[in-house]
Design an enzyme around this catalytic site. Sequence first.
Site, PDB file in Angstrom:
ATOM      1  N   ASN A  98       0.829  -1.205   0.000  1.00  0.00           N
ATOM      2  CA  ASN A  98       0.000   0.000   0.000  1.00  0.00           C
ATOM      3  C   ASN A  98       0.862   1.254   0.000  1.00  0.00           C
ATOM      4  O   ASN A  98       0.573   2.233  -0.704  1.00  0.00           O
ATOM      5  CB  ASN A  98      -0.902   0.018   1.235  1.00  0.00           C
TER       6      ASN A  98
ATOM      7  N   ASN B 126       2.428  -0.437  13.089  1.00  0.00           N
ATOM      8  CA  ASN B 126       1.430  -1.358  12.521  1.00  0.00           C
ATOM      9  C   ASN B 126       1.233  -2.605  13.395  1.00  0.00           C
ATOM     10  O   ASN B 126       1.365  -3.738  12.927  1.00  0.00           O
ATOM     11  CB  ASN B 126       1.856  -1.790  11.109  1.00  0.00           C
TER      12      ASN B 126
ATOM     13  N   ASP C 174      -1.570   3.671   5.800  1.00  0.00           N
ATOM     14  CA  ASP C 174      -0.491   3.422   4.840  1.00  0.00           C
ATOM     15  C   ASP C 174      -0.348   4.599   3.880  1.00  0.00           C
ATOM     16  O   ASP C 174       0.767   4.977   3.495  1.00  0.00           O
ATOM     17  CB  ASP C 174      -0.766   2.139   4.068  1.00  0.00           C
TER      18      ASP C 174
END
Length: 324
Positions: free
Chosen positions: A41, A167, A257
């Site tokens: 992404n 993340n 992202d």
Amino acid sequence: MERQSPVACVGETMAALLPDRPGPLEHVEAFRHSVGGAEANVARGLVALGVPAAWVGRVGADGFGRRIVAELTASGVDTSGVVTDPRRPTGLYFKEAGPGGSVLHYYRDGSAGSALSPDLLDVPVLRDAPLVHLSGITPALSQGAHELVAALLARRVPGRLTSFDLNYRPALWPPGADAGATLRPLLDAADIVLLGADEAETVLGTGDPAKLRALLPGPDVIVVKDDKHRATAVARTATATETALRVEVVEPVGAGDAFAAGFLAGTLRGLDLRGRLRLGHLAAAGALVVPGDHGPPPPPDRIAALLAASPDEWAATTITRGTA
């Protein structure tokens, strides 16, 4: 004019199956193919902002793997660093859409991506990359994947930056695992760290930008996104905070992202901290107003105008699907 070497985004990319309508999976009649993975992404987001980018990873020797490579290539991402695994399948996830938001169901155990290892260190596209982007998803996949991330962060190349997006994905960590003990030294070894205040609180014990700066002295800049829809960048000698634009949200998945891609693109362009944060918010807005994980950022002329906008002009701007 000499061609710029691409940013290298390293991690797992999966096939994604998206429902044709909201509701429980057992009631969905059809799904459409897509591509999902934080690092891919970011690569796509960078390309959309005019920054050459590559995705480095592994796929299975199957239709899903071939589709991932084809789709990323078609979007302008360099896939020369992708390895095809003849034995392991491409990871897969299904999205379940409901009134409370989307739920993702992963099928990635034993996937080609879980076999990431330091064998990828000699991939040519990594050699000349001006920036290597990583995330906390990868070291949770396997010991080999953890070793790859650690080696990339330890490999200091003059003129190269490394970025690390926390993340945090709780489902990837075994019960009782201390994710913070694994991720903190990796975060501290990067030049640029991106994280959400809530996930930082869970993994590191604090989501406060100043406390995170003290906890992670290694990075040149730490970017913290909080639940007030603002982001704060704390560098060694300067700090900047910028509130996100108002957005008519269609789907939140992929916005983080996209923000990372915008901030990194601004870094490579030499923007100041506020300009990097604004470009991150603009890229995120493009992802928020589309139903999938990827949305085009606003046109370059509008980006330029908003980067130069006064605080009042910035605060008065609303991004909708028709204006992004």
